[in-house]
Design a protein around this motif. Structure first.
Motif, PDB file in Angstrom:
ATOM      1  N   ILE A 113     -14.786  24.691  52.629  1.00 36.20           N
ATOM      2  CA  ILE A 113     -15.681  25.331  51.666  1.00 36.20           C
ATOM      3  C   ILE A 113     -16.228  24.012  50.889  1.00 36.20           C
ATOM      4  N   TYR A 114     -15.733  23.016  50.882  1.00 38.73           N
ATOM      5  CA  TYR A 114     -16.233  21.494  50.138  1.00 38.73           C
ATOM      6  C   TYR A 114     -17.420  21.233  51.228  1.00 38.73           C
ATOM      7  N   ILE A 115     -16.991  21.098  52.472  1.00 39.56           N
ATOM      8  CA  ILE A 115     -17.936  20.592  53.440  1.00 39.56           C
ATOM      9  C   ILE A 115     -19.104  21.431  53.621  1.00 39.56           C
ATOM     10  N   LEU A 116     -19.099  22.777  53.319  1.00 38.52           N
ATOM     11  CA  LEU A 116     -20.242  23.635  53.778  1.00 38.52           C
ATOM     12  C   LEU A 116     -20.987  23.608  52.262  1.00 38.52           C
ATOM     13  N   TRP A 117     -20.542  23.463  51.020  1.00 42.07           N
ATOM     14  CA  TRP A 117     -21.266  22.994  49.971  1.00 42.07           C
ATOM     15  C   TRP A 117     -21.867  21.970  50.071  1.00 42.07           C
ATOM     16  N   GLN A 118     -21.564  20.999  50.584  1.00 41.03           N
ATOM     17  CA  GLN A 118     -22.174  19.619  50.734  1.00 41.03           C
ATOM     18  C   GLN A 118     -23.413  19.778  51.500  1.00 41.03           C
ATOM     19  N   ILE A 119     -23.217  20.478  52.726  1.00 43.85           N
ATOM     20  CA  ILE A 119     -24.357  20.881  53.553  1.00 43.85           C
ATOM     21  C   ILE A 119     -25.156  21.971  53.347  1.00 43.85           C
ATOM     22  N   HIS A 126       1.200  27.541  55.537  1.00 44.07           N
ATOM     23  CA  HIS A 126       0.394  28.210  54.587  1.00 44.07           C
ATOM     24  C   HIS A 126      -0.389  27.259  53.549  1.00 44.07           C
ATOM     25  N   TRP A 127       0.435  26.320  53.506  1.00 44.66           N
ATOM     26  CA  TRP A 127      -0.439  24.816  52.423  1.00 44.66           C
ATOM     27  C   TRP A 127      -1.495  24.174  53.306  1.00 44.66           C
ATOM     28  N   ILE A 128      -1.131  24.162  54.775  1.00 51.03           N
ATOM     29  CA  ILE A 128      -2.070  23.325  55.651  1.00 51.03           C
ATOM     30  C   ILE A 128      -3.470  24.318  55.954  1.00 51.03           C
ATOM     31  N   ALA A 129      -3.080  25.534  56.108  1.00 50.19           N
ATOM     32  CA  ALA A 129      -4.247  26.705  55.804  1.00 50.19           C
ATOM     33  C   ALA A 129      -4.815  26.698  54.600  1.00 50.19           C
ATOM     34  N   LEU A 130      -4.269  26.562  53.583  1.00 49.56           N
ATOM     35  CA  LEU A 130      -5.109  26.425  52.205  1.00 49.56           C
ATOM     36  C   LEU A 130      -5.859  25.432  52.072  1.00 49.56           C
ATOM     37  N   PHE A 131      -5.212  23.954  52.463  1.00 43.81           N
ATOM     38  CA  PHE A 131      -6.112  22.940  52.528  1.00 43.81           C
ATOM     39  C   PHE A 131      -7.146  22.857  53.502  1.00 43.81           C
ATOM     40  N   ALA A 132      -7.193  23.525  54.650  1.00 46.06           N
ATOM     41  CA  ALA A 132      -8.159  23.668  55.526  1.00 46.06           C
ATOM     42  C   ALA A 132      -9.256  24.525  55.044  1.00 46.06           C
TER      43      ALA A 132
END
Length: 388
Positions: free
Chosen positions: A16-22, A5-11
């Protein structure tokens, strides 16, 4: 939470961060998809009605787009350049007339009211800082204009690449989803394609009507470059709310070269056309094509313009057309409507007061999405070719 669950949340957060940057790149890709979908819609119409091969239909669609761009720069740009030169010559004359009018007004008014009449020097002192800021930001304006030209070129080139073989790019996009959901996503993409096509047809009808009415009205008033201003009004109608406001500035400036009365008539004409377009034309056309609420349209323009700037304002309507389908089909139907709580998770007491209304529970029928094994679903998702 478990480690998975932690890995899925981090992914999810990283995505979301990458999509916001591009986000600007994603918006340019979406603009290219809208362009390719429009040309593909016209090419398919030619293929269906005239029985032309797809290669010839695509060539005719691209040629029509190129011809429109050439005609626009031949019809609209030269008259505006000529009128700007005339304005540059007549501005000093207008300043002298304005100064003469202020002097005559100063002689007529009583002494108590004269101190409230501004002089030409005081007006220039207030205008000069604004002019300096505009001139100081001229290089930035040139740089942004150059960047906009590069973005437009990128959109056109990418849109033409997508137009050549749409099914291949569609199959590649469907590969990003799990095998059991590809058939469902393919249907959602088809609905988005149809809604975008309907919106484009409605927008073209509205733009054409506005261009014709503006050209006829300006010709009757006697404004120079009536055809250029009418075409510009039709094109700017692509941007609701803000576009019609911008389109009234050039014809009013040109009309001021003749008389202030003519400029007022131009303003009245554009207000009348805008009322006709807002209250009669757009509701009728868009009700036949797509269903967009006026409040949703305005809020989407403010939202996307805040995030993406001018390109967000320009593409606000096609973005909201696609987003409302994705939200309705994926978030509402496939997630919210299928979300059931177990008996241990149900509340012990009803959410409404005892004397309130009692509602019968609604049973939502589940739609079976996954059928067969994964290999068969992959073949179904890859084998179905839908243009757009």
């Amino acid at each position: 939470m478990k480690l998975g669950h932690w890995i899925a949340l981090f992914a999810l957060l990283a995505t979301i961060y990458i999509l916001w940057q591009i986000r600007e790149v994603i918006l340019l890709i979406f603009a290219a998809v809208v362009l390719a979908n429009s040309l593909n819609l016209f090419a398919r119409w030619l293929n269906k009605r005239l029985k032309l091969p797809r290669s010839w239909a695509v060539l005719i669609a691209v040629s029509c787009l190129a011809a429109f761009v050439v005609i626009f720069f031949q019809v609209v740009i030269p008259p505006f350049v000529q009128q700007l030169q005339e304005i540059y010559v007549l501005v000093p004359q207008g300043v002298n007339q304005f100064n003469t009018w202020l002097n005559s007004l100063d002689r007529v008014l009583p002494a108590e009211a004269r101190r409230y009449i501004p002089t030409l020097d005081s007006i220039l002192q207030q205008v000069m800082p604004v002019a300096n800021r505009l001139l100081g930001g001229s290089f930035a304006f040139f740089s942004s204009s150059l960047g906009a030209a590069v973005n437009i070129l990128l959109i056109v080139v990418l849109g033409l690449m997508l137009l050549i073989n749409p099914p291949a790019y569609r199959r590649g996009f469907l590969r990003l989803f799990p095998s059991f959901y590809r058939r469902r996503m393919d249907g959602i993409l088809t609905e988005c394609e149809q809604s975008l096509g309907n919106w484009i047809v409605g927008a073209l009808i509205s733009m054409s009507v506005i261009a014709v009415l503006s050209t006829l009205g300006l010709s009757l008033i006697g404004v120079k470059a009536a055809l250029a201003n009418g075409v510009l009004a039709g094109l700017l109608n692509f941007i609701p709310n803000l576009g019609p406001t911008i389109s009234v500035v050039p014809p009013m400036a040109i009309a001021l070269l003749d008389s202030p009365t003519k400029a007022v008539l131009v303003l009245i004409l554009y207000i009348a056309i805008q009322q006709f377009e807002s209250n009669l034309l757009t509701p009728f056309v868009m009700s036949q094509q797509v269903n967009l609420l006026p409040a949703v349209t305005l809020l989407s323009q403010v939202f996307f313009a805040t995030i993406f700037g001018f390109w967000g304002l320009l593409l606000a309507l096609p973005l909201i057309v696609v987003l409302q389908i994705l939200i309705r089909r994926i978030l509402v139907e496939d997630i919210m409507d299928r979300w059931h709580l177990s008996d241990s998770q149900l509340p012990a007491e009803p959410a409404f007061p005892p004397d309130g209304p009692i509602y019968e529970p609604t049973v939502i029928a589940e739609t079976v999405i996954h059928s067969g094994n994964n290999e068969e679903d992959e073949e179904d998702g890859e084998g179905k070719e839908v243009g757009g």
